[in-house]
Structures are given as C-alpha cells and as structure tokens.
Design a protein around this motif. Structure first.
Motif: not given
Length: 429
Positions: A66-87
């Motif tokens: 999906l990142s090949d089609k939609l770009g890389r940045k949105p997925f990294l933002l999702i990861y950091e958001g998941m980490t912040m919420l989980s911690s």
C-alpha cells in the motif's frame, strides 16, 4: 569513510529513528522484567511477545504494497500513533488483557533498533529513494548506528525502575511507559513537518537493474532534487519483475533462518540474564546500553567495510564472529564475564543490520521497493515470532542454554548460505 551529502528528508528520518529507538531500548530492558514482576510465567511472556510479532507480520506485507501506492508518510504516522496510545494505556493499568493488547499492538520489547516495526518497509523505502545505491551501505549503516545509539540511551533509562522502591510494579515502571508516550508524540510532530512527494511524480530507481536483470537492459540516469530519475528503455516489464522477484524471494528464504535465531534470544535476553545470574534492571540496563552503544560504533565501521570489501562479505564475516561469541556465552561463570561477551557479540552481529537493509533496498526499483522491504521484513518477523514462545517454554523447564546454542547454530548456517547466494553482488557494485 567518504563524506556524503544527505538530503534533508534523509536527515529527518534518521533523527526520528534516533528518538524512537530510545523508547525501544528502555522496553528491551523492562518489558519482560515488568511482566516477571507481575508474576507472569516465562511461557506467557514469550507467548505475548510472539503474538506481537505475528500481529506485525500480518501488517508488514500490506504496508509495503500500500505504501508503494499511497506513500510512506501516512503509515509512519499510524505507527507512532499506535505506539503513543499503547504506552499511555500500559502506564495506567496492570490488567492482563489490556496489557496484552498494548504489547501486541505496539510490539514492545522486541528491540527493533529504532525501526518502525511492521511499518518499517515504508520507512526503508522512503529512505532509499533519496540515497544512491552506491551509498546505501554507508547511509543505512549510519541510520542503523543512530538507532542503536538511541537504544543505548534508552537502556540506561530502562534501569530507572530498579531505583524506585515500591511494592507496586506499575508505579516503578510507569515513568518508562510515559517516556515512550512523549517520544512517540515528538516523532509525530517531526513526521508532520516532512513533505512527501507522490511516488509517481519521480520514480527513484535502484541500479540493481544492472545486477539482477538482463545485461542488455539499458538505464538512463539523471539527477533532480536529490533523487534518481531512471528512464527505462526495455519495454519488457514482465521480465524485469520476474528477475526482481527471484532476488527478493531468495533473500526471504535466507532470512527465515536468521529470523528464527533472532526470535529465540533477542526479546528474552534480559529475562535470561535475570534468571541465570539473579540481577535486576539496573545491571541489565547498563549491559544492554553498552552493547547498543558499541553496536552503533560497529554499524559505522560496517559501512566502511561494505565500501571496501562489499556489503555481503562484511555481513558474512561479522555474523560468523558474532555466532561464535553467542555459542560461548552460556558457559560464562559470572555476570560480568557474560556481559562482556554479550556486548561484543551484539555489537558485531547487529552492526550488520544497515548493510543487510541496504542490500534488500537495492533489489528493486523505487515503485516496488515497499513490496521488497515487506517481503524482507516478513521473512524475518514470521519465524522470529515463534522464537520467544519456544524460549519461554525452554526457560520454564530449566533449559536456559539451549536457546542460545540454537541461535548460534542457525546464524552460522545463515551466514554461509547468504554468502553463497549473494556473494556475486559485491563484484557488481
């Protein structure tokens, strides 16, 4: 090492990795020991760590494609958001099911050297787009080194719970979880300031085409905005993809052995030191911190070795030496001696990560690099997910040394196959 001019986006991505790795370093020290203080069994701790790996594996392939089609940045933002919420959630409760969900979603305790977990294919592909293939061994090694330097800092901070004298484990470990929350928030802010051009606007290519494709396939290369613009002269796209896929899946097969080896010991070493030598977070944190710091140094010199001898050969020999150290580790009589050997082993073995990532990123053109990175990461994560459960069970039945011996054996075999399959790549750089 030759000085290389880095694109501003490369600098920012490396900075984000450094910040992210601080929290990961603390979690490598604390997660298994925290769960142990909550009276979880070794098998349960290993099982939760395995579940986190499997959850990540389920995401990896989709993220890359999906990142090949939609770009890389949105997925990294999702990861950091998941980490912040989980911690943040983990800092509030000791409820088993909630902790399990937080650990599984964020992948706590897996020691990913600052990489973005299952979203790392997007991160690697984004980084590779702005780095020439001839410089990737050097830049990826620097990126890897910054990650381990951050983990060294995080490991020291991971010793904080040992200085908080309380009967409640949550109170002792809460500062560490909140630190991860804050770091993830800053990573989100930095990511939001990066502008990502669409992949289709400028297709960054790897010169891998001359290595793994038909020799008659010609490539025109020009420079624009710090990126490679490659105009394909060969219309046979099917043949190109076939040869790229062949290289990708060869690497994936080889990575399976290494993934299992990493999973057997990586997430469980703090637990092993605790039950083998009866030491706490303070001592283990210092040991892991030194090992991560020296790994950062090793990553720097790994980049130099890659330029001089080749990416593949440098990985092979460093892995052989690291495997020999791991094989000797279980027989060390004291924590001090074992710590010294572990530090040397980690620095040598894990310092190869930048070169391994660089090879993976060079197997395809930019528009398929997310897919290639996903297959590479998936081939590591799936087998590594099985490892902690097996190790936890072996620990519970008193087989403390067996996981370490198996790790050494698997990585020795991996080194030999890796050199045989990809050794010719060094001659084509």
């Amino acid at each position: 090492m030759t000085r290389i001019q880095m694109h501003s986006i490369v600098k920012r991505l490396i900075l984000i990795r450094g910040l992210r790795s601080i929290g990961q370093g603390a979690m490598v020290v604390d997660l298994s020991l925290y769960l142990k203080d909550l009276h979880w069994s070794g098998a349960l701790i290993g099982g939760v760590t395995s579940a986190a790996g499997l959850f990540g594996a389920a995401l990896i392939l989709f993220v890359g494609i999906l990142s090949d089609k939609l770009g890389r940045k949105p997925f990294l933002l999702i990861y950091e958001g998941m980490t912040m919420l989980s911690s943040m959630i983990a800092s509030m409760t000791t409820q088993g099911i909630i902790l399990i969900l937080a650990i599984v979603i964020a992948g706590f305790g897996r020691g990913q050297s600052g990489a973005a977990g299952p979203f790392s294919p997007a991160e690697q592909a984004w980084l590779a787009r702005y780095v020439e293939r001839s410089n990737r061994g050097q830049i990826f090694s620097l990126n890897n080194g910054v990650g381990f330097l951050g983990m060294a800092i995080g490991s020291v901070l991971g010793g904080i719970p040992g200085y908080i004298h309380t009967a409640n484990p949550l109170e002792a470990y809460r500062p560490v979880f909140l630190m991860v929350t804050v770091l993830s928030f800053f990573c989100i802010l930095l990511l939001s300031l990066i502008h990502e051009q669409s992949i289709g606007s400028a297709v960054g290519q790897s010169s891998h085409g001359r290595d793994f494709r038909d020799k008659s396939h010609s490539v025109q290369r020009s420079e624009e905005n710090g990126k490679n613009i490659v105009k394909e002269q060969d219309p046979d796209e099917t043949n190109i993809r076939r040869q790229e896929n062949k290289a990708i899946f060869k690497l994936a097969f080889i990575n399976t052995l290494n993934g299992l080896a990493v999973g057997l010991t990586g997430p469980m070493m703090a637990y092993w030191f605790s039950i083998r030598y009866h030491v706490g977070t303070e001592a283990i944190g210092v040991t892991l911190s030194i090992s991560f710091f020296l790994t950062a140094v090793s990553s720097y010199f790994s980049g130099i070795l890659a330029q001089r001898f080749g990416m593949v050969k440098s990985v092979t020999w460093m892995r052989i030496i690291g495997s020999a150290c791991m094989l000797a580790l279980p027989w060390m009589p004291t924590f001090t001696i074992a710590s010294f050997l572990f530090v040397i082993r980690n620095a040598i073995n894990r310092g190869t990560q930048g070169n391994r990532s660089a090879l993976s990123a060079s197997l395809t053109r930019d528009q398929r690099r997310g897919f290639a990175s996903s297959i590479n990461a998936l081939s590591m994560r799936l087998p590594s997910s099985v490892g902690p459960t097996l190790t936890g069970y072996m620990f519970d039945v008193g087989q403390l040394n067996l996981p370490l011996i198996l790790t050494a054996a698997l990585q020795l075999v991996n080194a030999g196959i890796y050199q045989r399959v990809f050794g010719e790549y060094d001659k084509k750089k």
